[in-house]
Design a protein around this motif. Structure first.
Motif, PDB file in Angstrom:
ATOM      1  N   VAL A   1       0.836  -0.851   0.108  1.00 18.20           N
ATOM      2  CA  VAL A   1       0.306   0.035   0.133  1.00 18.20           C
ATOM      3  C   VAL A   1       0.637   1.398   0.444  1.00 18.20           C
ATOM      4  O   VAL A   1       0.052   2.094  -0.163  1.00 18.20           O
ATOM      5  CB  VAL A   1      -1.179  -0.073   1.367  1.00 18.20           C
ATOM      6  N   SER A   2       1.853   1.253  -0.384  1.00 16.51           N
ATOM      7  CA  SER A   2       2.907   2.595   0.075  1.00 16.51           C
ATOM      8  C   SER A   2       2.606   3.293  -1.213  1.00 16.51           C
ATOM      9  O   SER A   2       3.324   5.225  -0.677  1.00 16.51           O
ATOM     10  CB  SER A   2       4.048   1.931   0.031  1.00 16.51           C
ATOM     11  N   LYS A   3       2.255   3.044  -2.393  1.00 17.61           N
ATOM     12  CA  LYS A   3       2.192   4.002  -3.100  1.00 17.61           C
ATOM     13  C   LYS A   3       0.542   4.785  -3.195  1.00 17.61           C
ATOM     14  O   LYS A   3       0.281   5.687  -4.297  1.00 17.61           O
ATOM     15  CB  LYS A   3       1.805   3.232  -4.863  1.00 17.61           C
ATOM     16  N   TYR A   4       0.401   4.229  -2.500  1.00 16.49           N
ATOM     17  CA  TYR A   4      -1.606   5.003  -2.303  1.00 16.49           C
ATOM     18  C   TYR A   4      -1.398   6.513  -0.672  1.00 16.49           C
ATOM     19  O   TYR A   4      -0.496   5.177  -0.240  1.00 16.49           O
ATOM     20  CB  TYR A   4      -2.481   4.043  -1.617  1.00 16.49           C
ATOM     21  N   SER A   5      -2.131   7.367  -1.761  1.00 16.50           N
ATOM     22  CA  SER A   5      -1.932   8.654  -0.641  1.00 16.50           C
ATOM     23  C   SER A   5      -2.706   8.252   0.716  1.00 16.50           C
ATOM     24  O   SER A   5      -2.441   7.871   2.119  1.00 16.50           O
ATOM     25  CB  SER A   5      -2.768   9.530  -1.261  1.00 16.50           C
ATOM     26  N   TYR A   6      -4.316   7.157   0.673  1.00 19.25           N
ATOM     27  CA  TYR A   6      -4.220   7.100   1.153  1.00 19.25           C
ATOM     28  C   TYR A   6      -5.869   5.755   1.062  1.00 19.25           C
ATOM     29  O   TYR A   6      -6.576   5.251   0.883  1.00 19.25           O
ATOM     30  CB  TYR A   6      -6.701   8.559   1.003  1.00 19.25           C
ATOM     31  N   PRO A   7      -4.302   4.952   1.614  1.00 23.69           N
ATOM     32  CA  PRO A   7      -4.849   3.572   1.134  1.00 23.69           C
ATOM     33  C   PRO A   7      -6.510   2.734   1.953  1.00 23.69           C
ATOM     34  O   PRO A   7      -6.573   2.892   2.892  1.00 23.69           O
ATOM     35  CB  PRO A   7      -3.666   2.736   1.819  1.00 23.69           C
ATOM     36  N   CYS A   8      -7.522   2.184   0.917  1.00 25.49           N
ATOM     37  CA  CYS A   8      -8.594   2.095   1.325  1.00 25.49           C
ATOM     38  C   CYS A   8      -8.494   0.299   1.047  1.00 25.49           C
ATOM     39  O   CYS A   8      -7.835  -0.212   0.221  1.00 25.49           O
ATOM     40  CB  CYS A   8      -9.464   2.368   0.290  1.00 25.49           C
ATOM     41  N   ILE A   9      -8.253  -0.404   2.618  1.00 27.57           N
ATOM     42  CA  ILE A   9      -7.994  -2.058   2.040  1.00 27.57           C
ATOM     43  C   ILE A   9      -8.845  -2.561   2.622  1.00 27.57           C
ATOM     44  O   ILE A   9      -9.672  -2.333   4.153  1.00 27.57           O
ATOM     45  CB  ILE A   9      -6.914  -1.846   3.284  1.00 27.57           C
ATOM     46  N   LEU A  10      -9.551  -3.702   2.001  1.00 25.46           N
ATOM     47  CA  LEU A  10     -10.372  -4.849   2.486  1.00 25.46           C
ATOM     48  C   LEU A  10     -10.154  -6.057   2.711  1.00 25.46           C
ATOM     49  O   LEU A  10      -9.463  -5.998   1.213  1.00 25.46           O
ATOM     50  CB  LEU A  10     -11.764  -4.574   1.299  1.00 25.46           C
ATOM     51  N   ASP A  11     -10.144  -6.875   3.718  1.00 28.39           N
ATOM     52  CA  ASP A  11      -8.766  -8.381   3.774  1.00 28.39           C
ATOM     53  C   ASP A  11     -10.338  -9.278   4.058  1.00 28.39           C
ATOM     54  O   ASP A  11     -10.852  -8.698   4.737  1.00 28.39           O
ATOM     55  CB  ASP A  11      -8.488  -7.675   5.127  1.00 28.39           C
ATOM     56  N   LEU A  12     -10.249 -10.056   3.361  1.00 32.62           N
ATOM     57  CA  LEU A  12     -10.843 -10.827   3.198  1.00 32.62           C
ATOM     58  C   LEU A  12      -9.850 -11.948   3.520  1.00 32.62           C
ATOM     59  O   LEU A  12      -9.309 -12.590   3.123  1.00 32.62           O
ATOM     60  CB  LEU A  12     -11.873 -11.146   1.871  1.00 32.62           C
ATOM     61  N   LYS A  13     -11.008 -13.216   4.174  1.00 32.61           N
ATOM     62  CA  LYS A  13     -10.631 -14.448   4.693  1.00 32.61           C
ATOM     63  C   LYS A  13     -10.849 -15.167   3.818  1.00 32.61           C
ATOM     64  O   LYS A  13     -12.435 -15.482   3.675  1.00 32.61           O
ATOM     65  CB  LYS A  13     -10.628 -14.586   5.973  1.00 32.61           C
ATOM     66  N   MET A  14     -10.478 -16.194   3.069  1.00 33.08           N
ATOM     67  CA  MET A  14     -11.059 -16.691   1.603  1.00 33.08           C
ATOM     68  C   MET A  14     -11.298 -18.143   1.921  1.00 33.08           C
ATOM     69  O   MET A  14     -10.038 -18.819   2.723  1.00 33.08           O
ATOM     70  CB  MET A  14     -10.034 -16.025   0.608  1.00 33.08           C
ATOM     71  N   GLY A  15     -11.939 -19.176   1.250  1.00 31.64           N
ATOM     72  CA  GLY A  15     -12.164 -20.576   1.266  1.00 31.64           C
ATOM     73  C   GLY A  15     -13.320 -20.725   2.472  1.00 31.64           C
ATOM     74  O   GLY A  15     -13.567 -19.915   3.372  1.00 31.64           O
ATOM     75  N   THR A  16     -13.205 -21.817   2.315  1.00 31.26           N
ATOM     76  CA  THR A  16     -14.714 -22.648   3.368  1.00 31.26           C
ATOM     77  C   THR A  16     -14.353 -23.156   3.811  1.00 31.26           C
ATOM     78  O   THR A  16     -14.357 -23.754   5.079  1.00 31.26           O
ATOM     79  CB  THR A  16     -15.365 -23.361   2.287  1.00 31.26           C
ATOM     80  N   ARG A  17     -12.527 -23.330   4.294  1.00 28.91           N
ATOM     81  CA  ARG A  17     -11.737 -23.603   5.143  1.00 28.91           C
ATOM     82  C   ARG A  17     -10.837 -22.836   5.565  1.00 28.91           C
ATOM     83  O   ARG A  17     -10.005 -22.431   4.722  1.00 28.91           O
ATOM     84  CB  ARG A  17     -11.352 -25.666   4.844  1.00 28.91           C
ATOM     85  N   GLN A  18     -10.527 -23.149   7.158  1.00 30.97           N
ATOM     86  CA  GLN A  18      -8.878 -22.192   7.570  1.00 30.97           C
ATOM     87  C   GLN A  18      -8.200 -22.852   7.942  1.00 30.97           C
ATOM     88  O   GLN A  18      -7.289 -22.419   8.302  1.00 30.97           O
ATOM     89  CB  GLN A  18     -10.301 -21.008   8.718  1.00 30.97           C
ATOM     90  N   HIS A  19      -8.487 -23.885   8.559  1.00 28.12           N
ATOM     91  CA  HIS A  19      -7.886 -24.796  10.253  1.00 28.12           C
ATOM     92  C   HIS A  19      -6.201 -24.995   9.067  1.00 28.12           C
ATOM     93  O   HIS A  19      -6.847 -26.019   7.641  1.00 28.12           O
ATOM     94  CB  HIS A  19      -8.458 -25.702  10.351  1.00 28.12           C
ATOM     95  N   GLY A  20      -5.654 -25.759   9.172  1.00 29.55           N
ATOM     96  CA  GLY A  20      -4.362 -25.792   8.855  1.00 29.55           C
ATOM     97  C   GLY A  20      -4.569 -27.006   8.818  1.00 29.55           C
ATOM     98  O   GLY A  20      -4.988 -27.780   9.440  1.00 29.55           O
ATOM     99  N   ASP A  21      -3.766 -27.828   8.180  1.00 25.68           N
ATOM    100  CA  ASP A  21      -2.894 -30.167   8.460  1.00 25.68           C
ATOM    101  C   ASP A  21      -3.286 -30.343   9.112  1.00 25.68           C
ATOM    102  O   ASP A  21      -3.343 -30.972   9.686  1.00 25.68           O
ATOM    103  CB  ASP A  21      -2.693 -30.426   6.926  1.00 25.68           C
ATOM    104  N   ASP A  22      -1.979 -29.567   9.910  1.00 23.50           N
ATOM    105  CA  ASP A  22      -1.445 -29.698  11.059  1.00 23.50           C
ATOM    106  C   ASP A  22      -2.093 -28.817  12.693  1.00 23.50           C
ATOM    107  O   ASP A  22      -1.841 -28.670  14.017  1.00 23.50           O
ATOM    108  CB  ASP A  22       0.182 -28.543  10.972  1.00 23.50           C
ATOM    109  N   ALA A  23      -3.420 -28.886  12.376  1.00 28.36           N
ATOM    110  CA  ALA A  23      -4.033 -27.874  13.355  1.00 28.36           C
ATOM    111  C   ALA A  23      -4.670 -29.435  14.262  1.00 28.36           C
ATOM    112  O   ALA A  23      -4.857 -30.221  14.491  1.00 28.36           O
ATOM    113  CB  ALA A  23      -5.527 -27.091  12.473  1.00 28.36           C
ATOM    114  N   SER A  24      -4.660 -28.858  15.995  1.00 25.84           N
ATOM    115  CA  SER A  24      -4.800 -29.879  16.818  1.00 25.84           C
ATOM    116  C   SER A  24      -6.065 -29.806  16.496  1.00 25.84           C
ATOM    117  O   SER A  24      -7.231 -29.090  15.729  1.00 25.84           O
ATOM    118  CB  SER A  24      -4.549 -29.540  18.265  1.00 25.84           C
ATOM    119  N   GLU A  25      -7.248 -30.908  17.177  1.00 25.34           N
ATOM    120  CA  GLU A  25      -8.169 -31.598  16.958  1.00 25.34           C
ATOM    121  C   GLU A  25      -9.384 -30.161  17.749  1.00 25.34           C
ATOM    122  O   GLU A  25      -9.895 -29.722  17.270  1.00 25.34           O
ATOM    123  CB  GLU A  25      -8.624 -32.635  17.284  1.00 25.34           C
ATOM    124  N   GLU A  26      -8.907 -29.430  19.317  1.00 23.06           N
ATOM    125  CA  GLU A  26      -9.240 -28.502  19.471  1.00 23.06           C
ATOM    126  C   GLU A  26      -9.396 -27.064  18.175  1.00 23.06           C
ATOM    127  O   GLU A  26     -10.763 -26.602  17.965  1.00 23.06           O
ATOM    128  CB  GLU A  26      -8.828 -28.208  21.358  1.00 23.06           C
TER     129      GLU A  26
END
Length: 413
Positions: A207-232
């Motif tokens: 965003v360094s090139k923007y004077s007033y950076p407008c930012i939308l952060d989107l969590k993508m996908g239908t699954r968020q846990h990694g393969d190494d995640a604990s059961e909890e």
């Protein structure tokens, strides 16, 4: 206001004082500002593995990887914690730093101070940040109109909420990055001594090139846990997805800041707001992201959609990749060009004359970037043993829905 103590002469030649990255709108790991065009974050081996073997087609959609730097905690005489990066030390020991980053280009930043004061009774810990230092940080990041209030203070349990648990519509600053920074310093100081060296990734500041950076952060996908995640952890992430638009749309809002031209403030939303949204609420918030307080930025819709479609075609070809828990940033400049000032009642359709210019400058005013690959897995990765077949269909599902919603906004639906 807390005091400031200078660096030792020997440190000033080799160390970079890291600042909180004031344009961090989502995530839980603190992003730090290394220099005007570079940010850094704690190194995770799985993320490093991704950047080191990044497919050529994806490079235009990810921050440039610049290397690794050693970072350590330091307390001044008043007990204030800072983070110092030591580029020359890392360059000598690992030789992984980009040649463009060295002592000759090291900038010594003002210290960003914090001091915790615990209230009585049911009050939670508060953090007060030096107004002088944050004013400098915002002035560097948003040249032009000053955005910072002198009464910068926030509660850690309700970053963007009022007493009725509603998030305010206007903020002179985005407190999320400061929240992450404080928590990170607390974790580091409680677990490690000052001499402990931590490895950080150096990445492009997108965003360094923007004077007033407008930012939308989107969590993508239908699954968020990694393969190494604990059961909890797996159960916790599955529940978050089921109770949000991650399940129904394959995407949920993780954070947002959008410059409001009518007030000179940023409208900010955090991940807790995004989790509560229904599919219709998601659509309304996406539209809100494109509204500057005066009118809808219809000039941005076509270039954003085109960029998302290009990304979609790239992701469809990435066999075995799973971008679990990664985010997608949509970015544009809140400083609007004069030709793109259609009134609100004309927002329903593309204004084709505003979508392209003779020099193509409109497309450079929007960007789409994938970030946060700590749980990304792919065939050949050094950090995991689970191999998936085909492309990431959960991510593709989210991208397709995102494109459809933006197309509906452009058509006035």
């Amino acid at each position: 206001m807390v005091g400031q103590s200078p660096l030792e002469p020997s440190e000033s030649r080799t160390a970079v004082l890291l600042e909180p990255f004031v344009h961090q709108v989502g995530g839980h790991m603190s992003m730090m500002k290394y220099d005007e065009h570079t940010v850094c974050k704690p190194l995770v081996l799985q993320e490093l593995s991704f950047y080191e073997s990044l497919p050529l087609a994806m490079r235009q959609f990810t921050p440039q990887y610049k290397g690794i730097v050693s970072v350590h905690l330091k307390k001044d005489s008043l007990g204030n914690l800072t983070l110092l990066a030591s580029p020359s030390l890392q360059a000598e020991s690992c030789g992984r730093l980009d040649n463009a980053i060295g002592d000759s280009s090291v900038t010594i930043w003002h210290k960003c101070k914090w001091a915790a004061s615990t209230g009585t009774g049911s009050e939670h810990t508060r953090v007060k940040w030096s107004h002088t230092q944050l004013t400098k940080t915002f002035k560097d990041s948003c040249p032009g109109k000053m955005l910072l209030r002198p009464d910068l203070q926030y509660r850690t349990d309700s970053l963007l909420e009022d007493a009725n648990r509603n998030q305010p519509e206007r903020n002179s600053y985005n407190p999320w990055g400061l929240h992450c920074h404080r928590q990170h310093l607390n974790r580091m100081s409680s677990k490690h001594n000052e001499n402990k060296l931590h490895q950080f990734l150096l990445l492009e500041n997108v965003v360094s090139k923007y004077s007033y950076p407008c930012i939308l952060d989107l969590k993508m996908g239908t699954r968020q846990h990694g393969d190494d995640a604990s059961e909890e952890k797996k159960a916790r992430h599955i529940k978050k997805c089921e109770q949000s638009t991650s399940a129904s749309l394959g995407v949920r809002i993780c954070g947002m800041q959008v410059y409001q031209a009518d007030t000179g403030h940023f409208l900010c939303k955090d991940k807790y707001y995004g989790r509560k949204l229904s599919p219709e609420g998601f659509r309304q918030t996406l539209r809100q992201f494109l509204c500057n307080g005066n009118h809808l930025r219809t000039d941005l819709l076509e270039p954003i959609i085109l960029r998302l479609k290009t990304l979609l075609s790239v992701i469809r070809k990435q066999s075995s990749y799973r971008f679990y828990s990664s985010s997608l940033l949509i970015i544009y400049d809140g400083q609007e060009h004069k030709e793109n000032t259609a009134p609100l009642d004309n927002h329903l359709h593309f204004q084709k004359t505003n979508c392209t210019t003779p020099h193509g400058t409109n497309h450079s005013r929007v960007d789409v970037r994938m970030i946060d690959f700590a749980h990304t897995t792919f065939k050949g990765s050094k950090c995991n043993h689970t191999t998936h077949d085909g492309p990431d269909h959960g991510y593709i599902f989210g991208l397709e829905n995102l494109i459809k919603i933006l197309q509906n906004i452009s058509e006035g639906k």
